[in-house]
Design an enzyme around this catalytic site. Sequence first.
Site, mmCIF file in Angstrom:
data_model
loop_
_atom_site.group_PDB
_atom_site.id
_atom_site.type_symbol
_atom_site.label_atom_id
_atom_site.label_comp_id
_atom_site.label_asym_id
_atom_site.label_seq_id
_atom_site.Cartn_x
_atom_site.Cartn_y
_atom_site.Cartn_z
ATOM 1 N N CYS A 7 0.864 -1.184 0.000
ATOM 2 C CA CYS A 7 0.000 0.000 0.000
ATOM 3 C C CYS A 7 0.899 1.232 0.000
ATOM 4 C CB CYS A 7 -1.005 -0.013 1.149
ATOM 5 S SG CYS A 7 -0.310 0.157 2.805
ATOM 6 N N ARG A 13 -3.586 -0.326 5.397
ATOM 7 C CA ARG A 13 -4.191 -1.397 4.599
ATOM 8 C C ARG A 13 -3.314 -2.633 4.463
ATOM 9 N NH1 ARG A 13 -5.136 2.327 -0.452
ATOM 10 N NH2 ARG A 13 -3.203 3.130 0.464
ATOM 11 N N ASP A 120 -8.530 3.971 1.214
ATOM 12 C CA ASP A 120 -7.558 4.288 2.260
ATOM 13 C C ASP A 120 -8.291 4.833 3.487
ATOM 14 O OD1 ASP A 120 -5.427 5.038 3.762
ATOM 15 O OD2 ASP A 120 -4.339 5.948 2.098
#
Length: 156
Positions: A7, A13, A120
């Site tokens: 990420c 994440r 996100d």
Amino acid sequence: MKILIVCLGNICRSPLTEGILKSKLSENFFVDSVGTISMHEGETPDKRAVQTAANHGIDISKQKSRPIRISDLDYFDKIYCMDLKNYEDVISMTQSEEQRQKVRLFLEEAGNHQNIEVPDPYWGEMSDFENVFQLLDNACNKISHQLQQQAISNKI
Ligand code: 4NP
């Protein structure tokens, strides 16, 4: 088989995905995660990500953020990206077709064709982290199944 999750910051994440995927795979699989930026290098995951994972019985509190390295592109067998920007950033680092073949969008690989980017949650709230956890948990069920099938057929 060696799996890398990518990420942006490697604090929300991808650490969640690493923790969830590890919980579904045997120790024959090595799972790690990285960011495309080095801004959070050495940091443990975001407190909200740690709490969300803990709420589901998964401990990600000891993970440490690190940026992706060129050598990762050879070392890992699968490189799963959380969003399209991560995907493009990783693809731009590749130097061969073999490396490019390893790089996939995580949700697309899990069969989610409408929702192909993991949102996100960094700028959001705990509920956003929980929603992302559910999205990742469902995708990890599918990906872990695929990986187990591939590991079996590679051995035959
Ligand atoms: P991640 O989330 O890519 O899921 O780890 C973010 C972490 C940090 C920042 C943005 C997103 N940041 O801008 O510092």
